[in-house]
Design a protein around this motif. Structure first.
Motif, mmCIF file in Angstrom:
data_model
loop_
_atom_site.group_PDB
_atom_site.id
_atom_site.type_symbol
_atom_site.label_atom_id
_atom_site.label_comp_id
_atom_site.label_asym_id
_atom_site.label_seq_id
_atom_site.Cartn_x
_atom_site.Cartn_y
_atom_site.Cartn_z
ATOM 1 N N ILE A 222 52.764 91.077 19.365
ATOM 2 C CA ILE A 222 51.524 91.377 18.654
ATOM 3 C C ILE A 222 50.370 91.685 19.603
ATOM 4 C CG2 ILE A 222 49.812 90.493 17.043
ATOM 5 C CD1 ILE A 222 52.504 91.187 15.778
ATOM 6 N N GLU A 223 50.207 90.869 20.640
ATOM 7 C CA GLU A 223 49.070 91.082 21.538
ATOM 8 C C GLU A 223 49.239 92.357 22.361
ATOM 9 O OE1 GLU A 223 47.561 87.698 23.637
ATOM 10 O OE2 GLU A 223 48.086 86.307 22.027
ATOM 11 N N THR A 252 53.430 88.662 11.660
ATOM 12 C CA THR A 252 52.104 89.116 11.258
ATOM 13 C C THR A 252 51.459 88.186 10.233
ATOM 14 O OG1 THR A 252 53.113 90.577 9.584
ATOM 15 C CG2 THR A 252 52.615 91.524 11.742
ATOM 16 N N PHE A 256 45.127 85.825 12.765
ATOM 17 C CA PHE A 256 44.962 86.536 14.032
ATOM 18 C C PHE A 256 43.648 86.214 14.729
ATOM 19 C CE2 PHE A 256 47.905 90.233 12.625
ATOM 20 C CZ PHE A 256 49.002 89.551 13.115
ATOM 21 N N VAL A 259 43.997 85.376 18.248
ATOM 22 C CA VAL A 259 44.467 86.540 19.007
ATOM 23 C C VAL A 259 43.291 87.446 19.346
ATOM 24 C CG1 VAL A 259 45.967 88.568 18.982
ATOM 25 C CG2 VAL A 259 46.731 86.433 17.921
ATOM 26 N N TYR A 260 42.464 87.734 18.356
ATOM 27 C CA TYR A 260 41.300 88.587 18.610
ATOM 28 C C TYR A 260 40.403 87.979 19.685
ATOM 29 C CZ TYR A 260 42.594 90.596 14.039
ATOM 30 O OH TYR A 260 43.261 91.176 12.997
#
Length: 283
Positions: A222-223, A252, A256, A259-260
């Protein structure tokens, strides 16, 4: 209420589509009577070409669901597809005049409504068109909405998009959409296959993504995806691979937000970058 069209990417060119037909949520009735015999023939030829290429290149779930679109020799009526789609997964397709802004797009997905452009490309654009038209949206996206796991993933993406908009992270999430829903690959028991709509609706990209030794294919991270830029005017040079739609849903599903936060301040990765520490999936 008049709405404004969306400018595609960094282009100053106004997109096609009659946005005066759209309501506040950017949806409108399908203008079926406006289709000409040439329009229906363009759809028929596009469908026939792509359908012939699918064996050995498209994922099993897509091939199994494609007949649910109905007629292949003319542009289908959206309400006829919806009769089948609602029964299968609770989704429906809604008409839009073209590209729509992020918040209306995410809102529709979060409510299990997929926006489909109703105009079709001109015959001279048969091989390539920048903006999504009715063939790309119907043939590329809609069949997998009949798959329960993928359909749930699309709804969660819409919900996540609304949250990303509030966090100023839509660019990161758009890259996830690009490298999965538009240009994703899946590893099946019988080999690598395509599930992304941008691949499945393009004859050249379909063969390039699965068969060519040139692009790199990486496990979905994802990253890494959210840091990777993409190109809209050429075949992709990097693809990300899942092993199942359940894996896509699971990866997913988490929030997130952390992550952001981790991605803030990190540099972007070029679309064709090959990082030394990565191990590509062997073709």
């Amino acid at each position: 209420m008049a709405v404004d069209p969306v400018v595609y990417g960094a282009s100053d060119r106004q997109p096609r589509g009659d946005y005066t037909r759209a309501g506040a949520d950017y949806t409108c009735p399908q203008d079926y009577d406006s289709y000409t015999a040439v329009d229906h023939d363009t759809y028929r030829r596009l469908y026939a070409r792509q359908a012939a290429l699918l064996p050995g290149l498209a994922c099993d779930e897509f091939i199994a669901a494609l007949p649910s679109l109905g007629a292949s020799d003319h542009i289908p009526r959206f309400e006829e597809i919806n009769d089948r789609l609602r029964k299968a997964t609770g989704w429906e397709i809604v008409t839009v005049p073209g590209l729509i802004p992020e918040v209306p797009f995410f809102t529709l997905l979060a409510n299990r409504k997929f926006p489909v452009t109703d105009w079709i490309r001109k015959p001279e654009e048969f091989d390539y068109i920048v903006e999504p038209d009715v063939f790309h949206d119907l043939f590329g996206h809609v069949p997998l909405l009949f798959n329960p796991v993928f359909a749930d993933h699309m709804q969660e993406y819409g919900k996540g998009g609304l949250k990303a908009h509030g966090l100023g992270a839509c660019e990161q999430l758009s890259r996830l959409y690009w490298y999965t829903i538009e240009f994703g690959l899946i590893q099946q028991q019988n080999g690598l296959r395509a599930y992304g709509a941008g691949i499945l609706s393009s004859s050249g990209e379909l063969q390039h993504s699965v068969q060519s030794p040139e692009p790199q294919r990486l496990p979905l991270d994802i990253e890494r995806v959210m840091r990777t830029r993409y190109k809209i005017d050429s075949f992709q040079q990097t693809y990300f691979v899942i092993n199942s739609f359940q894996e896509l849903f699971d990866k997913t599903a988490p929030d997130f937000t952390p992550v952001y936060e981790r991605l803030q301040g990190l540099h972007d990765i070029a679309a064709d970058a090959r990082l030394a520490e990565e191990e590509a999936i062997q073709h």
